[in-house]
Design a protein around this motif. Structure first.
Motif, PDB file in Angstrom:
ATOM      1  N   ALA A 194      18.003 114.293 -17.691  1.00 16.99           N
ATOM      2  CA  ALA A 194      18.184 112.946 -18.242  1.00 16.99           C
ATOM      3  C   ALA A 194      19.381 112.267 -17.589  1.00 16.99           C
ATOM      4  O   ALA A 194      20.456 112.148 -18.189  1.00 16.99           O
ATOM      5  CB  ALA A 194      18.371 113.026 -19.759  1.00 16.99           C
ATOM      6  N   TRP A 196      19.317 109.097 -16.211  1.00 15.91           N
ATOM      7  CA  TRP A 196      19.193 107.646 -16.144  1.00 15.91           C
ATOM      8  C   TRP A 196      20.310 106.973 -16.948  1.00 15.91           C
ATOM      9  O   TRP A 196      20.920 107.581 -17.839  1.00 15.91           O
ATOM     10  CB  TRP A 196      17.824 107.215 -16.673  1.00 15.91           C
ATOM     11  N   SER A 199      21.545 107.554 -20.902  1.00 18.10           N
ATOM     12  CA  SER A 199      21.019 108.823 -21.409  1.00 18.10           C
ATOM     13  C   SER A 199      22.141 109.616 -22.082  1.00 18.10           C
ATOM     14  O   SER A 199      23.330 109.399 -21.823  1.00 18.10           O
ATOM     15  CB  SER A 199      20.420 109.640 -20.268  1.00 18.10           C
ATOM     16  N   PRO A 200      21.789 110.575 -22.957  1.00 13.78           N
ATOM     17  CA  PRO A 200      22.819 111.366 -23.653  1.00 13.78           C
ATOM     18  C   PRO A 200      23.745 112.109 -22.711  1.00 13.78           C
ATOM     19  O   PRO A 200      24.922 112.319 -23.039  1.00 13.78           O
ATOM     20  CB  PRO A 200      21.990 112.338 -24.500  1.00 13.78           C
ATOM     21  N   ARG A 202      25.161 111.188 -20.167  1.00  9.42           N
ATOM     22  CA  ARG A 202      26.233 110.327 -19.632  1.00  9.42           C
ATOM     23  C   ARG A 202      27.235 109.891 -20.699  1.00  9.42           C
ATOM     24  O   ARG A 202      28.220 109.220 -20.389  1.00  9.42           O
ATOM     25  CB  ARG A 202      25.619 109.094 -18.973  1.00  9.42           C
ATOM     26  N   ASP A 216      16.493 119.163 -20.640  1.00  7.75           N
ATOM     27  CA  ASP A 216      16.770 117.868 -20.019  1.00  7.75           C
ATOM     28  C   ASP A 216      18.232 117.727 -19.601  1.00  7.75           C
ATOM     29  O   ASP A 216      18.645 116.664 -19.129  1.00  7.75           O
ATOM     30  CB  ASP A 216      16.388 116.730 -20.957  1.00  7.75           C
ATOM     31  N   SER A 218      20.834 117.619 -21.517  1.00  7.24           N
ATOM     32  CA  SER A 218      21.601 116.741 -22.400  1.00  7.24           C
ATOM     33  C   SER A 218      22.889 117.367 -22.918  1.00  7.24           C
ATOM     34  O   SER A 218      23.807 116.646 -23.323  1.00  7.24           O
ATOM     35  CB  SER A 218      20.726 116.286 -23.575  1.00  7.24           C
ATOM     36  N   ASP A 278      23.277 109.787  -9.807  1.00  4.18           N
ATOM     37  CA  ASP A 278      22.179 110.604 -10.327  1.00  4.18           C
ATOM     38  C   ASP A 278      22.159 111.971  -9.655  1.00  4.18           C
ATOM     39  O   ASP A 278      21.954 113.003 -10.310  1.00  4.18           O
ATOM     40  CB  ASP A 278      20.834 109.909 -10.093  1.00  4.18           C
TER      41      ASP A 278
END
Length: 365
Positions: A194, A196, A199-200, A202, A216, A218, A278
């Motif tokens: 994740a 993008w 997203s969590p 970040r 993912d 997270s 990313d």
């Protein structure tokens, strides 16, 4: 207990494949040859053991979308065209799952749910003989060996759309089944992280000890801090220093909320994870996944080189080779360079794929 062989029949572009695995496996080939189909088929074994076979197939578009659509070929039996077979052979147990289309029912709206036709477990090393079969399921009836070695009928009614693993009660009564179920459940799969905006991964998150990276990514910051706190940080820092020689990474904690930060030479303040590229975040997720303090018996990465610059591949190859000492790895990749770099560090079972007339095949050397 390593996986010695995977067999897949009737899944998307895979009409019939038998793959002999080693400790470190790289599956490569051109775009569209079926690499991701193999990855998803293997993941279905994990999903079946986790009690979410129907949900996993629904995420792929339903049973009608995942079945082999190439028609019968020479040597095929007629019923094979409407059946998906997945099998995993380990050094002690051999498991096979057969899935098909359900019979249309006028009273049901769920006529595209999968139907488990057969499910069997054999003791490995004794061939697939009736005497070595310790679990046999036919539709909604199953016979299995209990803790006393007796062959008994499973007492509960089975849901036709799910594996027996997802419905197993009183697991202590069926030790071999319980052992295999837990083994398959503990397999790990990483495909999309994740990364993008918004997203969590970040944003700061409340941290709890996390020896396993979420699928993912997270919980990246908490998983990174867990590796450091448990004393497994030497390789963590070595690999990230090889990949980003002008940067250092650490976890910032404020009021119990964890966030990744990067200190870069020439930049006067630390950069928060919301500012990472990313590719940087994806690489950090791969590092933390592969250096888990609680390594699984089997881990699969689908195209880990995606979004990474070529300069990061040597560090990624080094990391993969090191991680293969602690768990069996399945690496799907379309990068010949990554496969070559991994082979410089550890023995690789390299499986090259091709597609011919819509069918995924193992390419001849």
């Amino acid at each position: 207990m390593p996986v010695e062989k995977i067999e897949i029949h009737g899944f998307r572009s895979v009409r019939q494949l038998s793959l002999t695995l080693g400790q470190l496996n790289v599956i490569s080939g051109p775009n569209g040859c079926g690499k991701s189909n193999l990855y998803k088929a293997v993941r279905l074994l994990h999903d079946a053991a986790s009690g979410r076979l129907a949900a996993a197939l629904a995420e792929e578009g339903g049973i009608q979308k995942v079945m082999w659509a190439g028609g019968l070929r020479r040597g095929d039996r007629r019923h094979d065209a409407r059946r998906l077979t997945l099998a995993a052979q380990m050094d002690d147990l051999d498991y096979q799952l057969d899935i098909g289309f359900p019979e249309p029912l006028a009273t049901s709206l769920f006529n595209l749910d999968p139907l488990v036709k057969e499910e069997r477990i054999w003791l490995s090393g004794q061939r697939r003989r009736p005497a070595s079969c310790i679990m046999q399921r036919q539709n909604q009836t199953a016979f299995l060996h209990n803790v006393d070695g007796e062959r008994v009928a499973y007492p509960a009614t089975l849901h036709p759309e799910e594996s027996l693993f997802g419905q197993l009660g009183e697991p202590h009564r069926y030790p071999e089944l319980s052992q295999l179920r837990e083994r398959l459940r503990q397999w790990r799969f990483y495909h999309e992280f994740a990364v993008w905006p918004g997203s969590p991964i970040r944003a700061p998150q409340t941290g709890v000890r996390s020896p396993v990276l979420a699928h993912d990514g997270s919980n990246l910051a908490a998983a990174w801090a867990t590796i450091v706190e448990r004393g497994h940080h030497e390789l963590l820092y070595a690999v990230t220093a090889q990949a980003f020689p002008d940067s250092e990474f650490h976890v910032e904690v404020q009021n119990g909320r964890f966030q990744m930060q990067m200190s870069r030479r020439g930049v006067l303040r630390p950069l928060d994870s919301v500012e990472f590229s990313d590719g940087t975040l994806r690489f950090l997720c791969l590092v933390v996944a592969l250096l888990s303090p609680r390594p699984p018996q089997f881990m699969a990465l689908n195209e880990p080189e995606n979004s990474l610059h070529e300069d990061l591949l040597p560090a990624l190859a080094h990391l993969i080779a090191e991680a293969s000492q602690f768990c069996q790895l399945w690496i799907t990749s379309h990068s010949p360079r990554l496969a070559h770099l991994i082979a410089q560090h550890a023995p690789v079972n390299h499986i090259r794929l091709e597609q011919c007339e819509g069918e995924t095949r193992i390419a001849e050397e």
